[in-house]
Design a protein around this motif. Sequence first.
Motif, PDB file in Angstrom:
ATOM      1  N   HIS A  52      68.684   8.289   9.508  1.00  0.00           N
ATOM      2  CA  HIS A  52      68.963   9.097   8.317  1.00  0.00           C
ATOM      3  C   HIS A  52      69.850  10.276   8.703  1.00  0.00           C
ATOM      4  N   VAL A  53      70.945  10.471   7.963  1.00  0.00           N
ATOM      5  CA  VAL A  53      71.947  11.465   8.343  1.00  0.00           C
ATOM      6  C   VAL A  53      72.216  12.414   7.177  1.00  0.00           C
ATOM      7  N   ALA A  54      72.034  13.716   7.427  1.00  0.00           N
ATOM      8  CA  ALA A  54      72.310  14.764   6.442  1.00  0.00           C
ATOM      9  C   ALA A  54      73.321  15.738   7.018  1.00  0.00           C
ATOM     10  N   GLU A 118      60.730   4.531 -19.415  1.00  0.00           N
ATOM     11  CA  GLU A 118      60.117   5.847 -19.626  1.00  0.00           C
ATOM     12  C   GLU A 118      60.381   6.796 -18.457  1.00  0.00           C
ATOM     13  N   ASN A 119      60.943   6.276 -17.380  1.00  0.00           N
ATOM     14  CA  ASN A 119      61.264   7.121 -16.222  1.00  0.00           C
ATOM     15  C   ASN A 119      62.568   6.609 -15.613  1.00  0.00           C
ATOM     16  N   SER A 120      63.631   6.629 -16.410  1.00  0.00           N
ATOM     17  CA  SER A 120      64.886   5.979 -16.045  1.00  0.00           C
ATOM     18  C   SER A 120      65.529   6.640 -14.832  1.00  0.00           C
ATOM     19  N   PRO A 121      65.932   5.838 -13.840  1.00  0.00           N
ATOM     20  CA  PRO A 121      66.568   6.376 -12.638  1.00  0.00           C
ATOM     21  C   PRO A 121      68.021   6.769 -12.909  1.00  0.00           C
ATOM     22  N   THR A 122      68.560   7.567 -12.020  1.00  0.00           N
ATOM     23  CA  THR A 122      69.965   7.947 -12.094  1.00  0.00           C
ATOM     24  C   THR A 122      70.833   6.838 -11.503  1.00  0.00           C
ATOM     25  N   GLN A 123      72.133   6.971 -11.695  1.00  0.00           N
ATOM     26  CA  GLN A 123      73.079   6.017 -11.120  1.00  0.00           C
ATOM     27  C   GLN A 123      72.931   5.950  -9.606  1.00  0.00           C
ATOM     28  N   PHE A 124      72.816   7.095  -8.950  1.00  0.00           N
ATOM     29  CA  PHE A 124      72.688   7.122  -7.494  1.00  0.00           C
ATOM     30  C   PHE A 124      71.395   6.451  -7.043  1.00  0.00           C
ATOM     31  N   GLU A 125      70.332   6.655  -7.795  1.00  0.00           N
ATOM     32  CA  GLU A 125      69.052   6.029  -7.437  1.00  0.00           C
ATOM     33  C   GLU A 125      69.113   4.514  -7.579  1.00  0.00           C
ATOM     34  N   VAL A 126      69.760   4.020  -8.613  1.00  0.00           N
ATOM     35  CA  VAL A 126      69.922   2.570  -8.788  1.00  0.00           C
ATOM     36  C   VAL A 126      70.715   1.998  -7.623  1.00  0.00           C
ATOM     37  N   PHE A 127      71.782   2.677  -7.250  1.00  0.00           N
ATOM     38  CA  PHE A 127      72.611   2.202  -6.140  1.00  0.00           C
ATOM     39  C   PHE A 127      71.837   2.227  -4.825  1.00  0.00           C
ATOM     40  N   THR A 128      71.075   3.294  -4.607  1.00  0.00           N
ATOM     41  CA  THR A 128      70.293   3.405  -3.376  1.00  0.00           C
ATOM     42  C   THR A 128      69.267   2.285  -3.279  1.00  0.00           C
ATOM     43  N   ALA A 129      68.612   1.982  -4.374  1.00  0.00           N
ATOM     44  CA  ALA A 129      67.632   0.891  -4.385  1.00  0.00           C
ATOM     45  C   ALA A 129      68.312  -0.450  -4.100  1.00  0.00           C
ATOM     46  N   VAL A 144      71.762   2.569   8.422  1.00  0.00           N
ATOM     47  CA  VAL A 144      72.227   3.944   8.622  1.00  0.00           C
ATOM     48  C   VAL A 144      72.473   4.514   7.235  1.00  0.00           C
ATOM     49  N   MET A 145      71.670   5.506   6.852  1.00  0.00           N
ATOM     50  CA  MET A 145      71.646   6.010   5.481  1.00  0.00           C
ATOM     51  C   MET A 145      72.174   7.436   5.419  1.00  0.00           C
ATOM     52  N   GLU A 146      73.207   7.633   4.627  1.00  0.00           N
ATOM     53  CA  GLU A 146      73.763   8.970   4.436  1.00  0.00           C
ATOM     54  C   GLU A 146      73.110   9.630   3.227  1.00  0.00           C
ATOM     55  N   VAL A 147      72.654  10.851   3.407  1.00  0.00           N
ATOM     56  CA  VAL A 147      72.096  11.624   2.294  1.00  0.00           C
ATOM     57  C   VAL A 147      73.179  11.859   1.251  1.00  0.00           C
ATOM     58  N   GLY A 148      72.793  11.772  -0.022  1.00  0.00           N
ATOM     59  CA  GLY A 148      73.736  12.054  -1.086  1.00  0.00           C
ATOM     60  C   GLY A 148      73.912  13.546  -1.299  1.00  0.00           C
ATOM     61  N   LEU A 149      72.805  14.272  -1.460  1.00  0.00           N
ATOM     62  CA  LEU A 149      72.868  15.723  -1.678  1.00  0.00           C
ATOM     63  C   LEU A 149      71.582  16.347  -1.157  1.00  0.00           C
ATOM     64  N   GLY A 150      71.735  17.341  -0.305  1.00  0.00           N
ATOM     65  CA  GLY A 150      70.564  18.035   0.240  1.00  0.00           C
ATOM     66  C   GLY A 150      69.856  17.197   1.277  1.00  0.00           C
ATOM     67  N   GLY A 151      68.654  16.748   0.946  1.00  0.00           N
ATOM     68  CA  GLY A 151      67.880  15.947   1.886  1.00  0.00           C
ATOM     69  C   GLY A 151      66.455  15.755   1.421  1.00  0.00           C
ATOM     70  N   ARG A 152      65.732  16.839   1.230  1.00  0.00           N
ATOM     71  CA  ARG A 152      64.298  16.772   0.922  1.00  0.00           C
ATOM     72  C   ARG A 152      64.029  15.938  -0.315  1.00  0.00           C
ATOM     73  N   ALA A 155      67.498  10.767  -2.948  1.00  0.00           N
ATOM     74  CA  ALA A 155      66.946   9.426  -3.154  1.00  0.00           C
ATOM     75  C   ALA A 155      66.879   8.600  -1.880  1.00  0.00           C
ATOM     76  N   THR A 156      67.633   8.972  -0.849  1.00  0.00           N
ATOM     77  CA  THR A 156      67.561   8.230   0.416  1.00  0.00           C
ATOM     78  C   THR A 156      66.351   8.605   1.254  1.00  0.00           C
ATOM     79  N   ASN A 157      65.645   9.665   0.864  1.00  0.00           N
ATOM     80  CA  ASN A 157      64.571  10.205   1.699  1.00  0.00           C
ATOM     81  C   ASN A 157      63.231   9.553   1.377  1.00  0.00           C
ATOM     82  N   VAL A 158      63.134   8.249   1.674  1.00  0.00           N
ATOM     83  CA  VAL A 158      61.944   7.491   1.272  1.00  0.00           C
ATOM     84  C   VAL A 158      61.263   6.791   2.445  1.00  0.00           C
ATOM     85  N   CYS A 159      61.706   7.049   3.666  1.00  0.00           N
ATOM     86  CA  CYS A 159      61.111   6.394   4.841  1.00  0.00           C
ATOM     87  C   CYS A 159      60.237   7.377   5.604  1.00  0.00           C
TER      88      CYS A 159
END
Length: 421
Positions: A52-54, A118-129, A144-152, A155-159
């Motif tokens: 994971h890379v931020a 009822e809890n629709s994901p964002t475009q970035f979240e759909v792509f990440t999934a 190898v996963m690049e953070v989209g914005l920030g980190g904490r 959407a990539t911060n799921v491992c």
Amino acid sequence: MKNKNNNMAQWGQAIADLLPPHQHPAMHLGLDRIKQLLAALGNPQDRVPSIHVAGTNGKGSVCAYVSSILAAAGYRVGRYTSPHLRDWTERICINGEAIAPEDLYHFLVRVVEVVNPENSPTQFEVFTAAAWLYFAEQECDVAVMEVGLGGRLDATNVCDRPLATVIVSIGWDHWQVLGPTLGDIAREKAGILKPHSPAIIGPVPPEAQTAIQERIQELNCPAIYPPAATDLGGGKARFADIEVQLPLVGAHQLQNSALAIATVQTLPPSDWTISPQAIQQGIAQTQWPGRLEWSMWKQRRILIDGAHNPESAIVLRQYLDTLEPKPIHWVMGMLSTKSHTEILQILLRPGDRLFTVPVPDSNCVSPQALAELAQTLQSDLYSCEPYEDLAHALDAAAIDSSGLTVVCGSLYLLEWVMGNG
């Protein structure tokens, strides 16, 4: 080639129609939607080891280096980055090869089919999934996963236990969301660190270093602070006892390549075989477009760069200062959230020409407003003209061969240029 481009355009439109509308990720940070989405897909992220890379700048280059090294060592390597420059498929790659557009479409369909309305994901979240699902089903050895914005809250911060986490740099970008101080920004990016997983940290300001170190101690992370590689001249560099040929230009690549090499060297040798030769080959074969890249516009040589914050503007300015002195013909547009004043102060010099443009399909500062600001900051510009059309601005900038045309200010500008040059 024309048929291929038309086919890509058709798939691109189909993908765009399928995805939720683009929303700036800063407005929708959080992990509940992505976790719910991944759970509905069988948690594919749990089937692929990850790195994971931020970072504020350089994380894309580091992802490219790490992926290329691991592929050269014989592994099947998924890489997820954003945004894309030419088309959607660039975001999801295996061993440097972008996902086929028809495959991307079908994986996105599978993700959209399990969305909870009822809890629709964002475009970035759909792509990440979709990326996680693709990497898992393609049986990648590592993602190898690049953070989209920030980190904490990205959407990539799921491992829970990545193989390694990397913080490349900390600077003033997205501070409106991540926090008003470098310490706040660093704490958000340090949110990718996990208990006992190696943390590889690049050079960061003291305030950021304190915040990161606190998180490292709290999680008991083995921490590595690699020095930059030694410049040997001619694009060659040495990190520890390994000499490499750097294909990406700019002095900052001495640090980025060192972080990548240090990252793969943290992988346990009982599970990973990465020879010095694989490191050399992987570094040499790395490609990462749109960063200090020479390109063409209507038979004219131009330089394109994604500089969109003060730190990346400094890197661009330093690189230009190593070239033969020439007036710079800037073609520049910026998002409304960026540090316009500071970026212009770093880049502009007396005698330069500036062509300000809108950033396609985004909330950007108007060309007129950007031109007026530039004239107050650098009154000795040769000329400063706002354009409402990027193509016309490029034509006007590139027609005079006595200067060097540089396109910068937003990665979204580069996306347009590279797709239309």
